[in-house]
Structure formats: C-alpha cells, structure tokens
Enzyme design. Structure first.
Site, PDB file in Angstrom:
ATOM      1  N   ARG A 262      63.267  -8.370  24.942  1.00 15.39           N
ATOM      2  CA  ARG A 262      63.116  -9.430  23.949  1.00 15.39           C
ATOM      3  C   ARG A 262      64.162  -9.276  22.859  1.00 15.39           C
ATOM      4  O   ARG A 262      64.734  -8.203  22.684  1.00 15.39           O
ATOM      5  CB  ARG A 262      61.698  -9.419  23.371  1.00 15.39           C
TER       6      ARG A 262
ATOM      7  N   GLY B  24      52.303   3.727  25.284  1.00 15.24           N
ATOM      8  CA  GLY B  24      53.659   3.187  25.230  1.00 15.24           C
ATOM      9  C   GLY B  24      53.941   2.123  26.271  1.00 15.24           C
ATOM     10  O   GLY B  24      55.064   1.639  26.378  1.00 15.24           O
TER      11      GLY B  24
ATOM     12  N   GLY C 129      54.643   1.672  13.089  1.00 11.19           N
ATOM     13  CA  GLY C 129      55.926   1.854  13.783  1.00 11.19           C
ATOM     14  C   GLY C 129      55.902   1.351  15.212  1.00 11.19           C
ATOM     15  O   GLY C 129      54.853   1.027  15.757  1.00 11.19           O
TER      16      GLY C 129
ATOM     17  N   ARG D 229      55.534   1.147  21.304  1.00 11.39           N
ATOM     18  CA  ARG D 229      55.885   0.976  22.716  1.00 11.39           C
ATOM     19  C   ARG D 229      57.113   0.083  22.867  1.00 11.39           C
ATOM     20  O   ARG D 229      57.308  -0.560  23.893  1.00 11.39           O
ATOM     21  CB  ARG D 229      54.733   0.365  23.475  1.00 11.39           C
TER      22      ARG D 229
ATOM     23  N   ASP E 275      52.374  -5.928   9.348  1.00  8.32           N
ATOM     24  CA  ASP E 275      53.409  -5.387  10.227  1.00  8.32           C
ATOM     25  C   ASP E 275      53.730  -6.326  11.380  1.00  8.32           C
ATOM     26  O   ASP E 275      54.654  -6.085  12.139  1.00  8.32           O
ATOM     27  CB  ASP E 275      52.971  -4.030  10.776  1.00  8.32           C
TER      28      ASP E 275
END
Ligand code: NAG
Ligand code: NAG
Ligand code: NAG
Ligand code: NAG
Length: 585
Positions: A262, A205, A169, A172, A339
């Site tokens: 981004r 993070g 998942g 950060r 991922d």
C-alpha cells in the site's frame, strides 16, 4: 454525541450564508473520465479508454525491469535518529521515529490475487507486466527487498477508544522507502501483514486474506469515489496459517496470511506527534513537524513563526472536509483512534469499516463496538476529539498566544464541517443557488429514509436517475430504494417540495440536474456482502470476483453491465442481512 441527523438539522436551521458548490470536485481534476456521464459501455472498452487517457503514457515509457525500480529511505533516515536497537522483538522505544525492521517472508506458495493498474502504472511508473513475475511476488510480500530499501517500522502512540494507550507503532507494517515518480510526487510504500516489528505487542505481525481483500478493494474504491485515501498496489496471498478469533468469542480459526502493498504520500498520524509530546521528546517533535511541513505542506513558509499554528489550521480544515466526504458516501471507518488518523487528512487503516446500507445514523460497522463510539453519526464528533488531542500534542511548540488561537480554530471545526455537509447534500439533491428551506428539505429526506430504512446509496442514485416527470408521476418501476422511501406517509409532501424547489432553478434543466447528480451519487459502493463474496472465492484461490469488484468500483458513477448482472445495484440478497463484519484483522 451528535448524530449526523442532529448535526444536519442543527446546521440547516441556522446556516444560510455560504457559496454553493454546484458540482462537487469529487474526482481528480486531471482525470477526464471521472465526470463522464452515465453510459452502459462494455467494461473492457471503457477501461482501456480510461487507462490511456488517465496516464497518457505509452507502455514503452514504463519501467519494465524491477531491478530498475528503486526506492529510497535516505530522506527519512537523514531526517531522524533511528532506533539503536536492532531486531524484531517487542520493546519500548524512545528518542526516535523509526526502528529498522526486516519483514518476515510469507510461507509460499505465493499468489498474486489482485493488482491495481492505476497505482502500478499511474503512480509507480511500472509496466503492469512486471507484476506477473516471481520477483514481484517476493518484493511485494516482504521476501526480498527492493533496491534501495531499508525497511522501517514507525513508532507512534495514540488514544484508543478515548483513552491514552501509550506506545503503539507499526505492529505489522513495514515502510519500504519513498518513491519519487515522474510527476515528482513522493509516495511512501508499505507492506501490511509482513511480520513482527518492535511494535507488534501481542500480535503476530500478520494480516489475513479477509482483511487484506477488504483493504485492497476499499482503498481503491474510495479513491475512485474521490475521497482522499491511501492506495493499494497489490494483494498477495500465501499458504501460511494465521490464527484468528474473528468475532472475539473464543472461536479461533485458521486463516491464510496475505500482504497488501500500500502507499500514501505519508503515513504519519496524529499519534506520531502524541507519543513524542507524551514522553517529553520536544526536539524530536519539532523535527518531525518541520519535516512534515517541508515535505507535505509547501504552502506553509518554513520561516513563519506561526507555522505550527498554520499547520494545525490546515489539518482542522481538511479533517472536517474528509469526514464530510465519508458521510457523503456513507463510509464508516470503524476505528477512529488518533493513531488511525492521518496528518495529511487522508483515509488510512482500513479495518472494520463499512458502507451504510439502510440509512441509520447509529450504524456501527464493528459489531463489537457496543457503545457505538465509532458509529457513522459519531464520526464528526470523533474528528473533533482527535483534533483536540492533536492540539494537546502541539502545545509544547506553541506559545500561549498561539495556543489560544488554536483553540479558536478548533471551535471553527464544527462550522467548517456543517457548511461542507450542507454543500455536499445540496449537490446530492441537485440543488443550485440557495434557498432558506434547503436544510429542511435535506433533513426531511434523511428522516424519511431513516423511518423507512431506505438504502442510502441507491435512494440518492435513483433520485438522480429518475426524471422530474417520473418523480412527479411516482413511476418507480425498478427503483427499489425509491419504492421503499415512497411508503413514508409524508413522502408526497416532501416530493412536492422538492419538485417545486427544482422548478425554481432558472439556469437548469432536468437532464443537467440528472447528469450533475450522477457525478456525486455513486451507483456502486463496496457493500459488506459484496466484499464477503469476493473473500470467500479468494480463500479458494479464485480471484475473479476481487478483480471484477475492483474494476467495477473504479467507475462507481457509471452504470456497468457486469455490475448490473452481478446485482451490485440491486436490493441486497437476504443473506447479507445476517452478515457480521469480520473484525479481527
Ligand atoms: C499526451 O502527451 C502528449 C505529449 O506529451 C501531448 O502532446 C498530448 O496532448 C497528450 N494527450 C492528452 C490526451 O493529454
Ligand atoms: C479546506 O480544505 C479543503 C479540502 O482540502 C480545501 O478545498 C479548502 O480550500 C480548504 N480551505 C481553507 C480555508 O484552507
Ligand atoms: C471493535 O470494538 C471493540 C469494542 O470497543 C474493540 O475492543 C475492538 O478493538 C474493535 N475492533 C477493531 C478491529 O478495532
Ligand atoms: C485497521 C487498523 O490498522 N486499525 C488500527 C487502528 O489503531 C489501533 C490502535 O489504536 C490498531 O490496533 C489498529 O490495528
């Protein structure tokens, strides 16, 4: 594992029937300047001209006030159940695709280190002037939320270094929401380095200046090279201390936190589907697939009983194409876990990537990757591995017959990849039509490059810049990469073969060949030492080199004065050889 060399030789001995592509579509077709011929123009003139023609939009049409810039989370929130638990504490999450997660503001003072005008104006419809405001600093670093934003962290899983890693998942990153621009395109905005989420595991993070400069510069540079990629709008640096063991050797250093804003059309990954399959959440798997198809694959009919199979076919094809394009510019991603592989087959998650300098099929950008699992030559094979995992994740929604067909489609991957690689390298050599020995000619060259450790980028570039006469006379003054290559004992044999091959192209002339080659062989790529120099300055709040690199790399196929002065196409400085890639990000 294959190496690119083995793959090529294998492909090249056997392959022969395909349609040759004369000039590869490396650039955006809407971008008239992208294919422009080599010219040494002054940078400012050139970029002004390009900015105008790229967007054909007067400043008055752009959004001047950030309060008018709204993003929406509605589609994502309506489509999927959201984690019922709130708060940024680490936990196992089930039965949802996203968790709400508020970014943790970076400690100031904040500074805008870089901004991509191309993204701000061309994608986000914002006047670049707004990025100079304090508001922008806060919006683009997580200190304040954009109108309409409900920040989300995405739950996914993945295979890391070959093994199922369970729940991963966004650890950060925060999705701020989607923006639909004037062209009708949907873009999902994300902050990276914006603090802990439920998926942070042991992480803090944060992202440091080092890794953020690299992501900002590389994603924009890849776009300009014509490689599908996520984009970067801005880079904001802070004074917040972040502790990193850069080389995993127990040597913890204090660095500074940074955030990249981004964007991508979608941030869904192979791992987004895998986690649902693994935990048996098949209804949600179907929901996510339908959403992805509706939103991003308009050519797939949502009533087609084979729609998941068609999706798979598309991803297999596009992943093969993407990796071939990486190889064409020597890009090595460095962490091709499932991922880190996008369902839209764009390049995402810039970490310990590197552009290969001396040609070496075993080039590994991540110095801790001792096994070379993600070396440049292994990327095609890793793509295959990841697509196998994708097929596994899709199996619960495929019938037995569809699963059998999907396996056949997966088998076709190698062929798609090899055909594409052959097209690309033929174009890199300026070859038209097709001859039986083309594969041999390419493999021969690569083998000589490997033996002489010739620079990948500049060998191809200088072959484009040298006239046939220069080549014939072996006049390589100032062509350092060709000088290196020509030290090979079989160089003359190869050169004669190449010149003869070129002379058999009836509808071609030497100037056309050079022009064609210069549109596919970049003169500038983001070499590690170039990024490193910009990082060192950024850490001292001098953003000039990031800006210069960003500008130069926006036109990688065009010779530019500032770039030449900075030595970006010259033999790398001696200190570059001792440089180790900074891995922890
Ligand atoms: C720019 O847009 C205007 C109006 O939409 C159009 O007439 C013109 O041809 C465009 N120019 C270019 C270079 O695309
Ligand atoms: C495969 O993907 C490439 C790159 O996106 C595309 O140009 C090509 O048309 C696709 N081929 C098929 C058969 O869909
Ligand atoms: C580099 O490779 C090592 C060894 O496989 C791995 O543990 C590490 O996570 C990699 N670094 C990154 C940034 O992915
Ligand atoms: C650069 C980057 O985001 N890499 C991610 C790739 O995936 C692994 C998990 O497999 C993450 O830990 C990395 O952060």
């Amino acid at each position: 594992m294959w190496s690119i060399y083995k793959v090529l030789v294998f492909a090249l001995v056997s392959a022969s029937s395909f349609t040759p592509v004369y000039v590869l579509d490396f650039c955006q077709t809407t971008d008239p300047d992208c294919h422009s011929h080599d010219s040494t123009a002054s940078n400012t003139q050139q970029s002004q001209h390009t900015f105008k023609s790229r967007w054909n939009m007067s400043a008055a049409n752009l959004i001047q006030d950030l309060d008018q810039f709204t993003v929406s989370c509605k589609k994502l929130m309506d489509a999927f159940p959201i984690d019922e638990v709130d708060g940024n504490f680490v936990r196992t999450v089930k039965n949802c695709i996203f968790s709400k997660s508020i970014p943790t503001p970076l400690k100031g003072p904040l500074k805008l280190a870089a901004v991509s005008k191309d993204v701000i104006e061309g994608i986000l419809d914002l006047d670049t002037a707004v990025t100079q405001s304090d508001d922008f600093l806060h919006y683009a670093s997580g200190g304040r939320l954009l109108p309409g934003s409900i920040p989300l962290a995405h739950r996914y899983g993945g295979h890391q270094f070959g093994y199922w890693a369970g729940q991963l998942g966004d650890g950060r990153a925060h999705s701020l929401g989607q923006y639909i621009n004037r062209k009708g395109e949907i873009w999902e905005l994300q902050l990276k380095g914006s603090g802990k989420t439920p998926y942070s595991r042991s992480g803090d993070g944060r992202a440091v200046i080092r890794s953020s400069v690299r992501e900002f510069l590389c994603s924009e540079a890849m776009h300009s090279l014509g490689v599908p990629t996520s984009r970067a709008a801005s880079l904001i640096v802070s004074e917040e201390p972040v502790f990193r063991d850069q080389f995993y050797n127990g040597n913890v250093k204090t660095e500074r936190g940074a955030v990249v804003l981004r964007l991508a059309k979608s941030w869904f990954r192979i791992g987004s589907l895998e986690v649902l399959s693994q935990s048996g959440e098949i209804d949600l798997l179907r929901k996510l697939l339908n959403f992805v198809i509706d939103e991003h694959f308009p050519s797939i009919n949502s009533n087609d009983p084979d729609k998941y199979l068609v999706l798979y076919t598309t991803v297999v094809n596009e992943t093969a194409h993407l990796i071939a394009q990486w190889m064409s510019v020597g890009f090595t991603h460095g962490v091709c876990n499932t991922d880190n592989f996008s369902l839209l087959s764009i390049t995402i998650d810039y970490g310990p990537f590197g552009f290969m300098e001396s040609y070496d099929p075993n080039f590994i950008p991540n110095t801790s990757d001792d096994e070379g699992r993600y070396s440049i030559g292994a990327q095609a094979n890793v793509g295959l591995f990841n697509l196998e995992k994708l097929l596994w994740a899709l199996s619960p929604v495929l019938s037995n017959k569809q699963q059998r067909e999907a396996k056949i489609i997966l088998k076709g991957y190698v062929d798609i990849y090899q055909k594409r690689i052959q097209q690309i390298f033929k174009a890199k050599l300026g070859l038209l039509d097709e001859e039986e020995d083309d594969g041999y000619l390419i493999a021969f060259l690569l083998k000589m490059m490997e033996d002489t450790q010739s620079d990948f980028t500049m060998t191809f570039r200088q072959l484009s810049e040298a006239s046939a006469e220069q080549l014939h006379n072996r006049d390589f003054t100032k062509m350092w990469a060709l000088e290196d290559l020509s030290s090979h004992k079989h160089f003359s044999d190869w050169l004669n073969m190449y010149l003869l091959r070129l002379s058999r192209q009836p509808n071609d002339n030497d100037a056309d060949r050079q022009d064609r080659m210069k549109t596919v062989n970049p003169r500038y790529v983001l070499r590690n030492w170039m990024a490193e120099a910009a990082i060192r300055k950024t850490e001292m709040n001098d953003f000039s080199e990031v800006e210069q690199l960003h500008r130069v790399l926006s036109f990688p196929f065009i010779t530019q004065e500032t770039a030449e002065e900075a030595g970006y196409a010259a033999r790398p400085p001696l200190w570059a050889k001792r440089l180790k890639v900074s891995c922890s990000s």
